[in-house]
Scaffold this motif. Structure first.
Motif, PDB file in Angstrom:
ATOM      1  N   ASP A   6       0.737  -1.276   0.118  1.00 35.36           N
ATOM      2  CA  ASP A   6       0.026   0.051   0.073  1.00 35.36           C
ATOM      3  C   ASP A   6       0.923   1.351  -0.038  1.00 35.36           C
ATOM      4  N   ASP A   7       1.968   1.221  -0.617  1.00 37.81           N
ATOM      5  CA  ASP A   7       2.863   2.322  -0.557  1.00 37.81           C
ATOM      6  C   ASP A   7       2.568   3.414  -1.482  1.00 37.81           C
ATOM      7  N   GLY A   8       1.626   3.215  -2.366  1.00 41.98           N
ATOM      8  CA  GLY A   8       0.682   4.275  -3.227  1.00 41.98           C
ATOM      9  C   GLY A   8       1.738   4.431  -4.643  1.00 41.98           C
ATOM     10  N   ILE A   9       2.853   3.679  -4.445  1.00 43.11           N
ATOM     11  CA  ILE A   9       3.724   3.685  -5.832  1.00 43.11           C
ATOM     12  C   ILE A   9       3.049   2.753  -6.826  1.00 43.11           C
ATOM     13  N   THR A  10       2.682   3.274  -8.005  1.00 39.52           N
ATOM     14  CA  THR A  10       2.028   2.423  -8.857  1.00 39.52           C
ATOM     15  C   THR A  10       2.356   2.800 -10.411  1.00 39.52           C
ATOM     16  N   VAL A  11       2.457   1.952 -11.419  1.00 40.10           N
ATOM     17  CA  VAL A  11       2.722   2.225 -12.859  1.00 40.10           C
ATOM     18  C   VAL A  11       1.752   3.140 -13.379  1.00 40.10           C
ATOM     19  N   GLY A  12       2.422   4.132 -13.900  1.00 38.15           N
ATOM     20  CA  GLY A  12       1.556   5.436 -14.421  1.00 38.15           C
ATOM     21  C   GLY A  12       1.497   6.447 -13.478  1.00 38.15           C
ATOM     22  N   SER A  13       1.966   6.415 -12.323  1.00 39.92           N
ATOM     23  CA  SER A  13       1.932   7.580 -11.428  1.00 39.92           C
ATOM     24  C   SER A  13       3.270   8.254 -11.515  1.00 39.92           C
ATOM     25  N   LEU A  14       3.184   9.463 -11.039  1.00 38.12           N
ATOM     26  CA  LEU A  14       4.440  10.432 -11.427  1.00 38.12           C
ATOM     27  C   LEU A  14       5.117  10.570 -10.009  1.00 38.12           C
ATOM     28  N   VAL A  30      10.567  15.053 -13.052  1.00 35.93           N
ATOM     29  CA  VAL A  30       9.584  14.408 -13.056  1.00 35.93           C
ATOM     30  C   VAL A  30       9.698  13.185 -13.743  1.00 35.93           C
ATOM     31  N   VAL A  31       9.362  12.150 -12.955  1.00 30.00           N
ATOM     32  CA  VAL A  31       9.609  10.686 -13.517  1.00 30.00           C
ATOM     33  C   VAL A  31       8.441   9.886 -13.549  1.00 30.00           C
ATOM     34  N   LEU A  32       8.160   9.401 -14.888  1.00 26.27           N
ATOM     35  CA  LEU A  32       6.635   8.603 -14.969  1.00 26.27           C
ATOM     36  C   LEU A  32       7.216   7.169 -14.776  1.00 26.27           C
ATOM     37  N   ILE A  33       6.609   6.541 -13.843  1.00 23.96           N
ATOM     38  CA  ILE A  33       6.861   5.041 -13.285  1.00 23.96           C
ATOM     39  C   ILE A  33       6.395   4.084 -14.698  1.00 23.96           C
ATOM     40  N   VAL A  34       7.054   3.303 -15.097  1.00 24.20           N
ATOM     41  CA  VAL A  34       6.872   2.639 -15.888  1.00 24.20           C
ATOM     42  C   VAL A  34       6.803   1.065 -15.786  1.00 24.20           C
ATOM     43  N   GLU A  35       7.480   0.661 -14.542  1.00 27.15           N
ATOM     44  CA  GLU A  35       7.389  -0.675 -13.897  1.00 27.15           C
ATOM     45  C   GLU A  35       7.470  -0.636 -12.405  1.00 27.15           C
ATOM     46  N   HIS A  36       6.850  -1.414 -11.704  1.00 26.10           N
ATOM     47  CA  HIS A  36       6.893  -1.643 -10.438  1.00 26.10           C
ATOM     48  C   HIS A  36       6.507  -2.704  -9.837  1.00 26.10           C
ATOM     49  N   ASP A  37       7.358  -3.424  -9.223  1.00 24.32           N
ATOM     50  CA  ASP A  37       7.134  -4.714  -8.340  1.00 24.32           C
ATOM     51  C   ASP A  37       7.575  -4.569  -6.925  1.00 24.32           C
ATOM     52  N   HIS A  38       6.276  -4.691  -6.149  1.00 19.27           N
ATOM     53  CA  HIS A  38       6.999  -4.684  -4.540  1.00 19.27           C
ATOM     54  C   HIS A  38       7.759  -5.223  -4.332  1.00 19.27           C
ATOM     55  N   LEU A 154       4.609  11.839  -4.616  1.00 15.48           N
ATOM     56  CA  LEU A 154       3.890  10.927  -5.627  1.00 15.48           C
ATOM     57  C   LEU A 154       2.588  11.470  -6.025  1.00 15.48           C
ATOM     58  N   VAL A 155       2.233  11.676  -7.212  1.00 12.32           N
ATOM     59  CA  VAL A 155       1.119  12.298  -7.888  1.00 12.32           C
ATOM     60  C   VAL A 155       0.757  11.564  -9.012  1.00 12.32           C
ATOM     61  N   PRO A 156      -0.811  11.992  -9.276  1.00 18.57           N
ATOM     62  CA  PRO A 156      -1.283  11.140 -10.480  1.00 18.57           C
ATOM     63  C   PRO A 156      -0.723  11.791 -11.694  1.00 18.57           C
ATOM     64  N   ALA A 157      -0.642  11.083 -12.923  1.00 17.02           N
ATOM     65  CA  ALA A 157      -0.051  11.565 -14.246  1.00 17.02           C
ATOM     66  C   ALA A 157      -1.419  11.898 -14.998  1.00 17.02           C
ATOM     67  N   GLU A 158      -0.975  12.627 -15.811  1.00 15.78           N
ATOM     68  CA  GLU A 158      -1.944  12.922 -17.221  1.00 15.78           C
ATOM     69  C   GLU A 158      -1.295  12.161 -18.458  1.00 15.78           C
ATOM     70  N   ALA A 159      -2.154  11.750 -19.281  1.00 16.10           N
ATOM     71  CA  ALA A 159      -1.589  11.127 -20.266  1.00 16.10           C
ATOM     72  C   ALA A 159      -0.561  12.093 -21.124  1.00 16.10           C
ATOM     73  N   GLY A 160      -0.795  13.353 -21.223  1.00 17.64           N
ATOM     74  CA  GLY A 160       0.155  14.255 -22.019  1.00 17.64           C
ATOM     75  C   GLY A 160       1.217  14.693 -21.289  1.00 17.64           C
ATOM     76  N   ASP A 161       1.654  14.231 -19.918  1.00 17.12           N
ATOM     77  CA  ASP A 161       2.605  14.559 -19.521  1.00 17.12           C
ATOM     78  C   ASP A 161       4.038  14.205 -20.099  1.00 17.12           C
ATOM     79  N   ALA A 162       4.078  12.844 -20.588  1.00 16.79           N
ATOM     80  CA  ALA A 162       5.068  12.305 -21.118  1.00 16.79           C
ATOM     81  C   ALA A 162       5.507  13.091 -22.420  1.00 16.79           C
ATOM     82  N   PHE A 163       4.576  13.900 -23.001  1.00 15.04           N
ATOM     83  CA  PHE A 163       4.987  14.327 -24.295  1.00 15.04           C
ATOM     84  C   PHE A 163       4.724  15.786 -24.160  1.00 15.04           C
TER      85      PHE A 163
END
Length: 195
Positions: A6-14, A30-38, A154-163
């Protein structure tokens, strides 16, 4: 014992660097998380570090599909001689050469591109594409400790952030849209000693 599930770190978050994070690889990053394995670790790409290297010098077949600026971005300090790409697609489906990020629905149509695939497989599908050299990586528990120590928001991403068309402003923009205290942090001066 807490396993970090429950650390809040998820794929797709910033991950957004706090002002006290002085590591030059991540300062105001600003880092987009693309893989996360607890049980393993975390992989992400820094979204706001454009280089001066044109994509056509490194990956000519993909250059015409890149969303501006048409340069390679430094995705992090690990494996700088390896490239990876993120692409945003419309609608449903998963075409060959593209794998959706699992995670937050806001970035559900953002995924990783197989740069060894022929660009023509994806050309008609692409809304946006960006190429990164290297990535950021954390071993099991390392990122969670950095978040708890106050190095990252740790914050939510929006689809356009990466671009984002103006990557130099991404840090401020992401913090500002959070509202409250984080919006105030977005006004933190680049060099507080000059304040």
């Amino acid at each position: 014992m807490d396993d970090g599930a429950d650390d809040g770190i998820t794929v797709g978050s910033l991950l957004v660097a706090t002002p006290q994070l002085e590591d030059p690889n991540f300062r105001r990053g600003v880092v987009l998380i693309v893989e996360h394995d607890h049980d393993g670790g975390t992989l992400g790409v820094v979204l706001n570090r454009p280089t001066e290297i044109p994509v056509d010098r490194v990956l000519p077949p993909w250059a015409g599909l890149v969303t501006g600026p048409p340069v390679v971005f430094q995705g992090g300090p690990v494996a700088l001689d390896n490239a990876l790409a993120l692409a945003r697609l419309p609608g449903d489906g998963e075409p060959l050469g593209w794998r959706a990020l699992d995670g937050d629905a806001a970035v559900a149509r953002v995924g990783l591109v197989d740069l060894d695939a022929p660009p023509g497989l994806l050309a008609a599908e692409l809304l946006q594409l960006r190429v990164f050299a290297g990535y950021a990586g954390w071993s099991e528990g390392q990122l969670r400790a950095e978040v708890e120590d106050g190095s990252w928001y740790l914050v939510p991403a929006e689809a356009g952030d990466a671009f984002n068309a103006d990557p130099g402003r991404l840090w401020q923009e992401v913090l500002r849209r959070q509202g409250g205290d984080l919006a105030l942090v977005s006004t933190f001066p680049e060099d507080p000693t000059l304040n």
